[in-house]
Design a protein around this motif. Sequence first.
Motif, PDB file in Angstrom:
ATOM      1  N   THR A  36       0.840  -1.204   0.000  1.00  0.00           N
ATOM      2  CA  THR A  36       0.000   0.000   0.000  1.00  0.00           C
ATOM      3  C   THR A  36       0.876   1.256   0.000  1.00  0.00           C
ATOM      4  OG1 THR A  36      -1.463  -1.277   1.391  1.00  0.00           O
ATOM      5  CG2 THR A  36      -2.025   1.021   1.100  1.00  0.00           C
TER       6      THR A  36
ATOM      7  N   THR B 182       3.838   1.639  -1.182  1.00  0.00           N
ATOM      8  CA  THR B 182       4.440   1.844  -2.504  1.00  0.00           C
ATOM      9  C   THR B 182       3.427   2.426  -3.491  1.00  0.00           C
ATOM     10  OG1 THR B 182       5.769  -0.083  -2.028  1.00  0.00           O
ATOM     11  CG2 THR B 182       5.873   0.734  -4.275  1.00  0.00           C
ATOM     12  N   VAL B 183       2.219   1.887  -3.435  1.00  0.00           N
ATOM     13  CA  VAL B 183       1.179   2.411  -4.332  1.00  0.00           C
ATOM     14  C   VAL B 183       0.963   3.893  -4.047  1.00  0.00           C
ATOM     15  CG1 VAL B 183      -1.286   2.318  -4.942  1.00  0.00           C
ATOM     16  CG2 VAL B 183      -0.013   0.211  -4.644  1.00  0.00           C
ATOM     17  N   MET B 184       0.871   4.225  -2.767  1.00  0.00           N
ATOM     18  CA  MET B 184       0.622   5.619  -2.401  1.00  0.00           C
ATOM     19  C   MET B 184       1.804   6.514  -2.781  1.00  0.00           C
ATOM     20  SD  MET B 184      -2.409   5.246  -1.611  1.00  0.00           S
ATOM     21  CE  MET B 184      -2.891   6.932  -1.314  1.00  0.00           C
ATOM     22  N   GLU B 185       3.013   5.958  -2.668  1.00  0.00           N
ATOM     23  CA  GLU B 185       4.202   6.721  -3.093  1.00  0.00           C
ATOM     24  C   GLU B 185       4.139   7.021  -4.582  1.00  0.00           C
ATOM     25  OE1 GLU B 185       7.932   4.790  -2.105  1.00  0.00           O
ATOM     26  OE2 GLU B 185       7.408   4.858   0.027  1.00  0.00           O
ATOM     27  N   ARG B 186       3.753   6.007  -5.341  1.00  0.00           N
ATOM     28  CA  ARG B 186       3.662   6.185  -6.792  1.00  0.00           C
ATOM     29  C   ARG B 186       2.570   7.194  -7.144  1.00  0.00           C
ATOM     30  NH1 ARG B 186       4.650   0.132  -9.296  1.00  0.00           N
ATOM     31  NH2 ARG B 186       4.205   1.106 -11.279  1.00  0.00           N
ATOM     32  N   ILE B 187       1.506   7.165  -6.381  1.00  0.00           N
ATOM     33  CA  ILE B 187       0.423   8.127  -6.616  1.00  0.00           C
ATOM     34  C   ILE B 187       0.868   9.537  -6.247  1.00  0.00           C
ATOM     35  CG2 ILE B 187      -1.864   8.839  -5.734  1.00  0.00           C
ATOM     36  CD1 ILE B 187      -2.577   5.820  -5.777  1.00  0.00           C
ATOM     37  N   GLU B 188       1.636   9.641  -5.176  1.00  0.00           N
ATOM     38  CA  GLU B 188       2.135  10.954  -4.743  1.00  0.00           C
ATOM     39  C   GLU B 188       2.923  11.636  -5.859  1.00  0.00           C
ATOM     40  OE1 GLU B 188       1.635  12.839  -2.099  1.00  0.00           O
ATOM     41  OE2 GLU B 188       0.262  11.362  -1.266  1.00  0.00           O
ATOM     42  N   LYS B 189       3.575  10.807  -6.666  1.00  0.00           N
ATOM     43  CA  LYS B 189       4.369  11.367  -7.766  1.00  0.00           C
ATOM     44  C   LYS B 189       3.489  11.819  -8.925  1.00  0.00           C
ATOM     45  CE  LYS B 189       8.448   8.940  -6.419  1.00  0.00           C
ATOM     46  NZ  LYS B 189       9.218   7.704  -6.509  1.00  0.00           N
ATOM     47  N   GLN B 190       2.220  11.395  -8.869  1.00  0.00           N
ATOM     48  CA  GLN B 190       1.267  11.818  -9.905  1.00  0.00           C
ATOM     49  C   GLN B 190       0.835  13.251  -9.605  1.00  0.00           C
ATOM     50  OE1 GLN B 190      -0.265   9.610 -12.338  1.00  0.00           O
ATOM     51  NE2 GLN B 190       1.445   8.306 -11.770  1.00  0.00           N
TER      52      GLN B 190
ATOM     53  N   ALA C 152      -1.616  16.124  -8.574  1.00  0.00           N
ATOM     54  CA  ALA C 152      -2.697  16.044  -7.584  1.00  0.00           C
ATOM     55  C   ALA C 152      -4.041  15.831  -8.262  1.00  0.00           C
ATOM     56  CB  ALA C 152      -2.725  17.309  -6.748  1.00  0.00           C
ATOM     57  N   TYR C 153      -4.814  14.956  -7.673  1.00  0.00           N
ATOM     58  CA  TYR C 153      -6.115  14.614  -8.244  1.00  0.00           C
ATOM     59  C   TYR C 153      -7.050  15.821  -8.245  1.00  0.00           C
ATOM     60  CZ  TYR C 153     -10.249  11.973  -9.257  1.00  0.00           C
ATOM     61  OH  TYR C 153     -11.378  11.513  -9.863  1.00  0.00           O
TER      62      TYR C 153
END
Lengths: 227, 197
Positions: free
Chosen positions: A70, A72-80, A82-83
């Motif tokens: 989880t 790692t997924v959130m880290e990868r999303i953080e690099k996206q 902002a929603y």
Amino acid sequence: MEKETSKQMKTPFQERLSTFTDDELGDFEARRMVHELLESPELREKWTRYQVIGSILRKEPIEALDPAFTETVMERIEKQPAYVVAQSQKQAKRATHWFKPFVGVAIAASVAALSLLFVSRYLVPVAPEPAGPSLTLQEPTVAPGASAESAVAQSEVTEADKSTEVTPVSSPTPAQMGTMASATSQRAAVFLDDTVLNSFLASHAEFAAHMGFLPQVRIVGFDSDAQ
Amino acid sequence: MNTKTCGDNVTDKELVLRVQKGDKAAFDLLVQKYQAKIITLVQRYVNDPSIALDVAQEAFVKAYRGLETFRGESAFYTWLYRIAINTAKNHLVAEKRRTPESEISAQDAELYSDNAALRDIGSPERMLLAQEIETIVLQTIEGLPQELKTAILLREVEGMSYDEIASTMACPIGTVRSRIFRAREVIDKVLEPLLSR
């Protein structure tokens, strides 16, 4: 349902978390639990452990048990990006949607107005005939300064005598077209006066121009001065 | 067996709504809830466990990006399931294209460097701990009183709803709820210190 909810309210909080894990909590309680989970890291950890128990019992892969997944997924999303930014952009886009129909109407009106001007230019009265109404059929010509695509077919057929016979100049088979023209002119003579017919033809030309059919149509005017 | 499909519940809807409003923590809960199911699913396509983890993570990232357009016409899990399958299939196609001699592109290199935590998941220490957790949990379940053990197995393994378990065990639904909770609490007492290591 209400009975069920009130029973759930009385049950201990931890038990409700267990029920929530099984998607068996009532709607209101489930929403409240989501809120609690987002507020309390301890509760979230407990909920994760409940999930892990289920995964072990279902013999799901060992790798799936690691909480680092989880993270790692959130880290990868953080690099996206902002929603919220994407969301607000979408809302801004949505906000512009309301005036799109008005733009469409405005464009259609402009095209119609131009068509009307264009048509009226070609509906100049022809030389008066001594007797009987004349039906004018304009042959295509390229308007000065206009492109070939916007060329208007223009031809003229004048009813030469008092008879209601009309011979279209551009007809491929005079025999067939003669019959149609005859019928048309008869109807025109009976039902339409010049003003109505011209108005109808002008409207038709507007529509044809709007639909992009202009090069294929012939503009026909009913010469009011002929009488 | 289970009449209640996972995903068509208020929890997912609530979480999805929160994510759509910009709450990333809500997505964290969705990942926690479905990570095991998605990893299991991806492993049907991708044999290498560490690559399967990467693909599963990618599926979640794609789901996060796609949530903007998710309108809830299907259940969240059904939607996520499709994303995971497509991501796994795309990975297989890309894998076929990639020859052993081919160089790693700049984009791939960035992807690999981002996955320090992923490598950590697959580390021998983590794997050993996971195996230890599994063994201890299964031993604890074996030691549970029969009614607690039956209740939790019917729920977690058979996927029965509380109603169905109540019928099967011939007891009120409240008893089912309580038995499942007690079973979890016993296991949780053993699990908590293991996971905090």
